[in-house]
Motif scaffolding. Structure first.
Motif, PDB file in Angstrom:
ATOM      1  N   LEU A   1       7.576   9.172   0.416  1.00  8.95           N
ATOM      2  CA  LEU A   1       6.879   7.911   0.649  1.00  8.95           C
ATOM      3  C   LEU A   1       5.655   8.150   1.515  1.00  8.95           C
ATOM      4  CD1 LEU A   1       7.323   4.826   0.032  1.00  8.95           C
ATOM      5  CD2 LEU A   1       8.294   4.667   2.340  1.00  8.95           C
ATOM      6  N   SER A   2       4.518   7.620   1.084  1.00 10.95           N
ATOM      7  CA  SER A   2       3.276   7.750   1.862  1.00 10.95           C
ATOM      8  C   SER A   2       2.521   6.436   1.809  1.00 10.95           C
ATOM      9  CB  SER A   2       2.404   8.891   1.317  1.00 10.95           C
ATOM     10  OG  SER A   2       2.047   8.653  -0.031  1.00 10.95           O
ATOM     11  N   GLN A   3       1.446   6.356   2.566  1.00  8.47           N
ATOM     12  CA  GLN A   3       0.664   5.133   2.675  1.00  8.47           C
ATOM     13  C   GLN A   3      -0.701   5.350   2.036  1.00  8.47           C
ATOM     14  OE1 GLN A   3       2.239   2.554   4.213  1.00  8.47           O
ATOM     15  NE2 GLN A   3       0.638   1.069   3.781  1.00  8.47           N
ATOM     16  N   ALA A   4      -0.940   4.730   0.877  1.00  4.30           N
ATOM     17  CA  ALA A   4      -2.202   4.939   0.164  1.00  4.30           C
ATOM     18  C   ALA A   4      -3.365   4.205   0.801  1.00  4.30           C
ATOM     19  CB  ALA A   4      -2.064   4.500  -1.291  1.00  4.30           C
ATOM     20  N   THR A   5      -3.073   3.153   1.593  1.00  7.10           N
ATOM     21  CA  THR A   5      -4.161   2.398   2.220  1.00  7.10           C
ATOM     22  C   THR A   5      -4.830   3.193   3.329  1.00  7.10           C
ATOM     23  OG1 THR A   5      -2.546   1.349   3.684  1.00  7.10           O
ATOM     24  CG2 THR A   5      -3.156   0.162   1.673  1.00  7.10           C
ATOM     25  N   THR A   6      -4.171   4.249   3.787  1.00  6.97           N
ATOM     26  CA  THR A   6      -4.730   5.113   4.835  1.00  6.97           C
ATOM     27  C   THR A   6      -5.031   6.465   4.222  1.00  6.97           C
ATOM     28  OG1 THR A   6      -3.381   3.997   6.500  1.00  6.97           O
ATOM     29  CG2 THR A   6      -4.395   6.102   7.116  1.00  6.97           C
ATOM     30  N   ARG A   7      -6.310   6.761   4.011  1.00  8.89           N
ATOM     31  CA  ARG A   7      -6.678   8.061   3.463  1.00  8.89           C
ATOM     32  C   ARG A   7      -6.427   9.144   4.495  1.00  8.89           C
ATOM     33  NH1 ARG A   7      -9.518   8.900  -1.077  1.00  8.89           N
ATOM     34  NH2 ARG A   7     -10.520  10.737  -0.202  1.00  8.89           N
ATOM     35  N   LYS A   8      -5.943  10.275   4.015  1.00 10.06           N
ATOM     36  CA  LYS A   8      -5.712  11.397   4.922  1.00 10.06           C
ATOM     37  C   LYS A   8      -7.043  11.958   5.390  1.00 10.06           C
ATOM     38  CE  LYS A   8      -3.562  15.942   5.230  1.00 10.06           C
ATOM     39  NZ  LYS A   8      -4.759  16.562   5.823  1.00 10.06           N
ATOM     40  N   THR A   9      -7.145  12.189   6.685  1.00 13.77           N
ATOM     41  CA  THR A   9      -8.355  12.776   7.247  1.00 13.77           C
ATOM     42  C   THR A   9      -8.331  14.281   7.027  1.00 13.77           C
ATOM     43  OG1 THR A   9      -8.401  11.060   8.957  1.00 13.77           O
ATOM     44  CG2 THR A   9      -9.756  13.023   9.333  1.00 13.77           C
TER      45      THR A   9
ATOM     46  N   GLY B   1       0.793  -1.228   0.000  1.00 16.44           N
ATOM     47  CA  GLY B   1       0.000   0.000   0.000  1.00 16.44           C
ATOM     48  C   GLY B   1       0.820   1.270   0.000  1.00 16.44           C
ATOM     49  N   GLN B   2       2.133   1.153  -0.184  1.00 18.54           N
ATOM     50  CA  GLN B   2       2.977   2.340  -0.161  1.00 18.54           C
ATOM     51  C   GLN B   2       3.019   3.020  -1.526  1.00 18.54           C
ATOM     52  OE1 GLN B   2       6.781   1.051   1.409  1.00 18.54           O
ATOM     53  NE2 GLN B   2       6.144   1.566   3.498  1.00 18.54           N
ATOM     54  N   VAL B   3       3.139   4.338  -1.476  1.00 17.09           N
ATOM     55  CA  VAL B   3       3.184   5.153  -2.689  1.00 17.09           C
ATOM     56  C   VAL B   3       4.447   5.998  -2.654  1.00 17.09           C
ATOM     57  CG1 VAL B   3       2.050   6.966  -4.014  1.00 17.09           C
ATOM     58  CG2 VAL B   3       0.679   5.222  -2.881  1.00 17.09           C
TER      59      VAL B   3
END
Length: 495
Positions: free
Chosen positions: A455-463, A421-423
Motif C-alpha cells: 500500500l502506498s500513497q499516490a497523492t504524494t510523489r516520492k522525492t 489517493g491510496q494505491v
C-alpha cells in the motif's frame, strides 16, 4: 634614468598649452578622444583576425550568443514549470526495424500529448500506410550523401542518426525547451523525464544523459558520453547554437563509428560536458535483468533500452507484453516505479525489499540495507569476454544459500482509489525457491507466502533520492503479507 632637460621642457610646454585652453574646449577634446579610442577597441575585438579571440583556441570557429537567455529561442521564463509539451522526442528508426519495434515506442507514446517524430531512413512504403495515430508522426532524414565529407564517413548509418538532431531542429516546432534523442527500442518514462528536466535551467546549454552499465563500453568510447540508445537530452538553446555547426562536427570526426561518440566529441569541443542522470539506462547487459531492476538506485526511472538483447522483464510474458505490464504501474505513479524500499519483520527474522511496480523479495535473514541495495547479479555483461571489473556498480552473487537467496515475487496488479489517493500493488511468487529454511535465523520459512500486497500513497510523489520506510503486517495463518510504504520518521533506525 634621469630625464633629459629637452624632454622635461617639452612636457612642461604641453602642460602650459592645456592650461591655456578654456575648460569647455578641453572637455570636448577629451570626450572626442575617448570616443575614438572606444570605437577603435570595438573594431579590434570584432575583427576575425584578432589574435586574442577566444575562438582561435577552438578546433573550428564558433561564437556563442552573448547571453543565451536573451536569444529568440523561446518566449517562456523559469517561472513557468517545464511540462510535457516542452519536450520534443527524436526517435531514430528505419523501415526495417520499425516493422517490429514500434510496439516499444507505442507503449509510452501519448497521442496528441507527447511531441516529436520518428526519423526514418526513407519514405514509408504502402505496408506502413496509413500511418497509425498511436505512433509518433514520421519525418524522413536529410540526404547525408550530399555532405562534402560523405566519401570519408566510416559509418553512414550512425551519421544519419546524429544528423537527426539537426533535422529535428529544422522542423521548426515552437515552444520546445528540450530535445531528447532515443532509439526505436527505447522506453521513456515521460512523467519522470518532465520532473527531472524541470530541475535544470533550460535557457542554458545543457547535455544530459547516462553512461553504460559496463566498464568496457565506457572505456571503448567515453566515460563522459551520453549513450543515445538510453536517450540523451539537449536544451533547445544548445540545439539552436549547434545547428550551424553540426555538419562541421561531422567533417571533423568522419572516422568515428558511433553517433553518440560523435555527438559527445562535438559537444566537448564546444565546451559542453555531460550531466549524468542515474535513471537513464543503456542496459548494456544480457539475460535476466531482474536483479538490476529490483535494486534500482534512488533516482527516478527515466529510460530503458536494449529490450531486444535481454530476457522479458517479467516471467511468462514476451518482451512487448512485459513492457505493457510495467506501464500499468507507470501510469499510476512513476515517481515510485522501481524505487527500492526495504523493511524488516523482526519476529520472523525476515528482510523485505520492494521494487515498487516491479518486484518484491523476502530474505529469511536480517540483511543490512547496504547489502540489499546491491543488485543481484542475475545478468551478464555486454561483452562476455571483457576483463573484470564488468560493471559500473557493485553487485552480489545470486547464491543458492538459504540465508541469502530471496523468495522472488513479481508485480501482478494495481488498484488506485482516487477518493483517498491510496494505491495497492500486488506481487505474486514467481516460482518455488526449492531451498530449506535458513537455520541461522530460527527456521522461519517463507515458503507458504504466495502473495505480497503493498500500500502506498499516490497523492504524494516520492522525492528523488529520499528513502522511504515501510511496515510489515504478517499473519502466520495466511499465505500473504501486507506492506505499507510511508515516510521515515525522524531519527528512525532503518537498518
Amino acid at each position: 634614468m634621469t630625464p633629459s632637460n629637452d624632454s622635461t621642457n617639452s612636457r612642461s610646454s604641453v602642460l602650459q598649452n592645456y592650461r591655456a585652453l578654456p575648460l569647455g574646449i578641453l572637455g570636448r577634446s577629451i570626450a572626442v578622444s575617448g570616443l575614438v579610442l572606444l570605437l577603435f577597441y570595438a573594431f579590434l575585438s570584432k575583427s576575425q583576425d584578432n589574435p586574442f579571440s577566444d575562438s582561435v583556441n577552438l578546433p573550428f570557429h564558433f561564437q556563442w550568443p552573448a547571453d543565451s537567455s536573451s536569444t529568440s529561442v523561446h518566449n517562456t521564463t523559469m517561472e513557468s514549470p517545464t511540462n510535457i509539451s516542452h519536450i520534443g522526442f527524436i526517435v531514430i528508426s528505419s523501415l526495417n526495424s520499425w516493422r517490429w519495434r514500434k510496439a516499444y515506442i507505442e507503449s509510452w507514446w501519448r497521442p496528441n500529448v507527447t511531441r516529436g517524430y520518428v526519423f526514418m531512413d526513407k519514405e514509408p512504403t504502402q505496408e506502413f500506410l496509413p500511418w497509425p495515430a498511436t505512433s509518433p508522426p514520421f519525418q524522413v532524414n536529410a540526404d547525408i550523401t550530399k555532405l562534402r565529407v560523405f566519401p570519408r564517413i566510416a559509418n553512414p548509418l550512425q551519421v544519419r542518426m546524429f544528423h537527426s538532431l539537426l533535422d529535428m531542429y529544422r522542423v521548426g516546432d515552437k515552444d520546445l525547451r528540450w530535445l531528447i534523442m532515443c532509439d526505436d527500442d527505447s522506453v521513456m518514462f515521460v512523467d519522470n523525464l518532465v520532473e527531472v528536466l524541470g530541475k535544470y535551467d533550460h535557457t542554458k546549454y545543457q547535455y544530459i544523459g547516462g553512461i553504460s552499465e559496463c566498464v568496457k563500453s565506457n572505456a571503448d568510447f567515453s566515460f563522459d558520453m551520453g549513450f543515445g540508445g538510453a536517450g540523451y537530452a539537449v536544451s533547445y538553446p544548445f540545439a539552436q547554437a549547434i545547428s550551424t555547426k553540426l555538419d562541421d562536427c561531422i567533417e571533423r570526426y568522419p572516422y568515428l563509428w558511433v553517433s553518440d561518440h560523435m555527438a559527445q566529441s562535438c559537444f566537448a569541443d564546444l565546451g559542453i560536458a555531460l550531466s549524468i542522470e542515474k535513471g537513464i539506462h543503456q542496459i548494456d547487459l544480457h539475460g535476466d535483468i531482474s536483479g538490476f531492476l529490483s535494486s534500482h538506485p534512488q533516482s527516478p526511472l527515466l529510460t530503458l533500452h536494449h529490450f531486444d538483447t535481454i530476457d522479458p522483464i517479467f516471467p511468462k510474458m514476451d518482451k512487448f507484453e512485459a513492457i505493457r505490464h510495467i506501464m500499468k504501474a507507470a501510469k499510476v505513479d512513476q515517481s515510485r516505479l522501481a524505487q527500492q524500499t526495504i523493511c524488516y519483520q523482526r519476529e520472523s527474522n525476515w528482510s523485505f525489499s520492494v521494487s515498487w511496480g516491479y518486484s518484491a523479495h523476502i530474505y529469511e535473514n536480517i540483511i543490512p540495507r547496504s547489502i540489499l541495495r546491491r543488485p543481484l547479479e542475475t545478468f551478464k555483461p555486454w561483452e562476455r569476454n571483457a576483463p573484470a571489473p564488468f560493471f559500473m556498480f557493485n553487485t552480489r552473487w545470486a547464491f543458492n544459500n538459504s540465508c541469502e537467496a530471496p523468495h522472488v515475487f513479481f508485480f501482478e496488479s494495481i488498484e488506485h482509489n482516487p477518493e483517498n489517493g491510496q494505491v495497492l500493488t500486488t506481487y505474486v511468487r514467481a516460482a518455488p525457491r526449492n531451498l530449506p529454511p535458513c537455520s541461522a535465523s530460527g527456521n522461519h520459512s517463507a515458503d507458504s507466502i504466495s502473495k505480497i500486497r503493498v500500500l502506498s500513497q499516490a497523492t504524494t510523489r516520492k522525492t528523488a533520492a529520499v528513502i522511504e520506510c515501510c511496515d510489515v503486517n504478517y499473519k502466520a495463518e495466511t499465505n500473504s503479507t501486507d506492506i505499507k510504504i510511508r515516510s521515515c520518521l525522524k531519527d528512525e533506525v532503518i537498518a
